[in-house]
Scaffold this motif. Structure first.
Motif, PDB file in Angstrom:
ATOM      1  N   LYS A   1       0.560  -0.893  -0.185  1.00 53.47           N
ATOM      2  CA  LYS A   1       0.077   0.132  -0.087  1.00 53.47           C
ATOM      3  C   LYS A   1       0.404   1.023  -0.258  1.00 53.47           C
ATOM      4  N   THR A   2       1.939   0.966   0.428  1.00 57.52           N
ATOM      5  CA  THR A   2       2.748   2.426   0.609  1.00 57.52           C
ATOM      6  C   THR A   2       3.659   2.350  -0.976  1.00 57.52           C
ATOM      7  N   GLU A   3       3.509   1.451  -1.422  1.00 56.38           N
ATOM      8  CA  GLU A   3       3.981   1.052  -2.601  1.00 56.38           C
ATOM      9  C   GLU A   3       3.722   1.724  -3.741  1.00 56.38           C
ATOM     10  N   LEU A   4       2.292   1.383  -3.382  1.00 57.07           N
ATOM     11  CA  LEU A   4       1.169   1.853  -4.432  1.00 57.07           C
ATOM     12  C   LEU A   4       0.579   3.307  -4.094  1.00 57.07           C
ATOM     13  N   LYS A   5       0.750   3.872  -2.893  1.00 54.69           N
ATOM     14  CA  LYS A   5       0.676   5.308  -3.153  1.00 54.69           C
ATOM     15  C   LYS A   5       1.392   6.315  -4.039  1.00 54.69           C
ATOM     16  N   LYS A   6       2.838   5.524  -3.711  1.00 58.52           N
ATOM     17  CA  LYS A   6       3.862   6.571  -4.063  1.00 58.52           C
ATOM     18  C   LYS A   6       3.980   6.290  -5.742  1.00 58.52           C
ATOM     19  N   ILE A   7       3.332   5.020  -6.439  1.00 57.80           N
ATOM     20  CA  ILE A   7       3.025   4.585  -7.649  1.00 57.80           C
ATOM     21  C   ILE A   7       1.853   6.052  -8.017  1.00 57.80           C
ATOM     22  N   THR A   8       0.966   5.649  -7.722  1.00 54.45           N
ATOM     23  CA  THR A   8       0.182   6.606  -7.311  1.00 54.45           C
ATOM     24  C   THR A   8       0.094   8.176  -8.057  1.00 54.45           C
ATOM     25  N   GLU A   9       0.508   8.276  -6.990  1.00 53.67           N
ATOM     26  CA  GLU A   9       1.301   9.670  -6.607  1.00 53.67           C
ATOM     27  C   GLU A   9       2.076  10.303  -8.293  1.00 53.67           C
ATOM     28  N   ASP A  10       3.142   9.285  -8.838  1.00 53.05           N
ATOM     29  CA  ASP A  10       4.223   9.133  -9.619  1.00 53.05           C
ATOM     30  C   ASP A  10       3.144  10.093 -10.975  1.00 53.05           C
TER      31      ASP A  10
ATOM     32  N   SER B   1       4.916  11.777 -13.944  1.00 57.15           N
ATOM     33  CA  SER B   1       6.108  11.106 -13.640  1.00 57.15           C
ATOM     34  C   SER B   1       6.119   9.585 -13.888  1.00 57.15           C
ATOM     35  N   LEU B   2       5.573   8.800 -15.429  1.00 59.24           N
ATOM     36  CA  LEU B   2       5.805   7.715 -16.017  1.00 59.24           C
ATOM     37  C   LEU B   2       6.780   6.882 -15.924  1.00 59.24           C
ATOM     38  N   HIS B   3       8.257   7.401 -15.687  1.00 64.34           N
ATOM     39  CA  HIS B   3       9.149   6.384 -15.955  1.00 64.34           C
ATOM     40  C   HIS B   3       9.254   6.089 -14.568  1.00 64.34           C
ATOM     41  N   THR B   4       9.305   7.140 -13.980  1.00 65.98           N
ATOM     42  CA  THR B   4       8.948   6.403 -12.039  1.00 65.98           C
ATOM     43  C   THR B   4       8.491   5.626 -11.535  1.00 65.98           C
ATOM     44  N   ALA B   5       7.291   5.457 -11.893  1.00 59.98           N
ATOM     45  CA  ALA B   5       6.364   4.727 -12.105  1.00 59.98           C
ATOM     46  C   ALA B   5       6.369   3.495 -12.245  1.00 59.98           C
ATOM     47  N   SER B   6       6.663   3.217 -13.656  1.00 60.23           N
ATOM     48  CA  SER B   6       6.553   2.962 -14.065  1.00 60.23           C
ATOM     49  C   SER B   6       8.074   1.348 -13.961  1.00 60.23           C
ATOM     50  N   GLU B   7       8.898   2.145 -13.213  1.00 59.15           N
ATOM     51  CA  GLU B   7       9.932   1.751 -12.384  1.00 59.15           C
ATOM     52  C   GLU B   7       9.616   1.206 -11.502  1.00 59.15           C
ATOM     53  N   SER B   8       8.917   1.943 -10.254  1.00 55.65           N
ATOM     54  CA  SER B   8       8.190   1.225  -9.028  1.00 55.65           C
ATOM     55  C   SER B   8       7.606  -0.116  -8.837  1.00 55.65           C
ATOM     56  N   ILE B   9       6.630  -0.347 -10.064  1.00 58.72           N
ATOM     57  CA  ILE B   9       5.460  -1.325 -10.363  1.00 58.72           C
ATOM     58  C   ILE B   9       6.823  -2.751 -11.022  1.00 58.72           C
ATOM     59  N   TYR B  10       7.564  -2.247 -11.952  1.00 61.18           N
ATOM     60  CA  TYR B  10       8.226  -3.629 -12.282  1.00 61.18           C
ATOM     61  C   TYR B  10       8.937  -3.680 -10.806  1.00 61.18           C
ATOM     62  N   HIS B  11       9.244  -3.578 -10.455  1.00 62.85           N
ATOM     63  CA  HIS B  11      10.799  -3.510  -9.269  1.00 62.85           C
ATOM     64  C   HIS B  11       9.861  -4.691  -8.068  1.00 62.85           C
TER      65      HIS B  11
ATOM     66  N   SER C   1     -11.942  -0.754 -14.307  1.00 62.20           N
ATOM     67  CA  SER C   1     -11.910  -1.648 -13.271  1.00 62.20           C
ATOM     68  C   SER C   1     -11.221  -0.273 -12.486  1.00 62.20           C
ATOM     69  N   PRO C   2     -11.636  -0.504 -10.855  1.00 63.15           N
ATOM     70  CA  PRO C   2     -10.958   0.798 -10.142  1.00 63.15           C
ATOM     71  C   PRO C   2      -9.672   0.770  -9.751  1.00 63.15           C
ATOM     72  N   TRP C   3      -8.740   1.948  -9.375  1.00 62.66           N
ATOM     73  CA  TRP C   3      -7.571   2.113  -8.973  1.00 62.66           C
ATOM     74  C   TRP C   3      -7.279   1.619  -8.028  1.00 62.66           C
ATOM     75  N   PRO C   4      -6.860   1.052  -7.683  1.00 61.67           N
ATOM     76  CA  PRO C   4      -6.785   0.032  -6.276  1.00 61.67           C
ATOM     77  C   PRO C   4      -6.107   1.410  -5.520  1.00 61.67           C
ATOM     78  N   THR C   5      -6.999   1.046  -3.927  1.00 64.57           N
ATOM     79  CA  THR C   5      -6.700   2.560  -2.971  1.00 64.57           C
ATOM     80  C   THR C   5      -5.796   2.394  -2.517  1.00 64.57           C
ATOM     81  N   ALA C   6      -5.106   3.171  -1.792  1.00 58.23           N
ATOM     82  CA  ALA C   6      -3.780   3.216  -0.111  1.00 58.23           C
ATOM     83  C   ALA C   6      -4.582   3.075   0.598  1.00 58.23           C
TER      84      ALA C   6
END
Length: 175
Positions: free
Chosen positions: A76-85, A90-100, A170-175
Motif C-alpha cells: 500500500k505504501t508502494e501503491l501510494k508512491k506509484i499513484t502519486e508518480d 512521472s511515468l518513468h518513475t512509476a513504471s520502474e517502481s511497479i516493475y521492481h 476496473s477501479p484503481w486500487p486504494t492505498a
C-alpha cells in the motif's frame, strides 16, 4: 516499432520506452532492454500461474496474519508512491517502481516465502497467504495496466474474483 512488437511484444516495447526515460531526455533503446521486458511479461505469467494454482479454497473474507499484513502495508505504501508518480506525470518513475515491486518483492521474496506457507496444515496461515497473494496480484496488474495493457488484461481474464469484466474499466486500487 512493428518489427520489434512482432519479435518481443507490444507490452515489452512500451515498457522499454517508458522505463528510464525522464521527460525531455533522449533514450538509447537497445534490443536487450526490450528483451528484458519480454522476460518481465513472462515472469508476470509465472506469478499468475503460481497464485491461481495455489488458490483452491480462496476466501477473500479471511483476516490476514500479522506477517501478511506487513506485506500488504508495504504494498500500500508502494501503491501510494506509484499513484502519486502517475498523477504528477512521472511515468518513468512509476513504471520502474511497479516493475521492481513485482520482480524483486512479489516474485523474489513473497512468492518464495509463500511456498512452505501454502503447504501448511494451519488453515489460517494458508488462507491468509492465499488472500495476500491474490490481492497483490490483482492490484499490481491493475497498476501495471497503463504500461503493459495486453498482458495484464489477459491475466485479468483468468482471475476468478474480479469486480469488472475488463481490467481497463476496473477501479484503481486504494492505498
Amino acid at each position: 516499432p512493428i518489427a520489434l512488437c512482432d519479435e518481443f511484444g507490444a507490452d515489452a516495447l512500451r515498457m522499454a520506452l517508458v522505463i528510464g526515460t525522464a521527460p525531455g531526455n533522449d533514450q538509447a533503446l537497445m534490443k536487450d532492454q526490450i528483451k528484458g521486458h519480454k522476460l518481465f511479461a513472462n515472469k508476470l505469467w509465472n506469478i499468475t500461474r503460481f497464485v491461481l494454482s495455489n488458490s483452491e479454497g480462496l476466501a477473500l473474507s479471511v483476516a490476514l496474519t500479522p506477517q501478511d499484513q506487513v506485506h500488504l502495508d508495504t504494498w500500500k505504501t508502494e501503491l501510494k508512491k506509484i499513484t502519486e508518480d502517475i498523477e504528477s506525470y512521472s511515468l518513468h518513475t512509476a513504471s520502474e517502481s511497479i516493475y521492481h515491486y513485482i520482480w524483486d518483492t512479489l516474485a523474489s521474496t513473497i512468492l518464495e516465502e509463500s511456498k512452505p506457507l501454502l503447504l501448511s496444515d494451519d488453515e489460517k496461515i494458508k488462507h491468509s497467504r492465499q488472500k495476500l497473494l491474490y490481492t497483490l496480484l490483482t492490484e499490481s496488474i491493475t497498476v501495471l495496466h497503463p504500461f503493459m495493457p495486453f498482458v495484464t488484461e489477459s491475466v485479468w481474464q483468468l482471475l476468478p474474483h474480479k469486480e469488472k469484466n475488463l481490467l481497463m474499466i476496473s477501479p484503481w486500487p486504494t492505498a
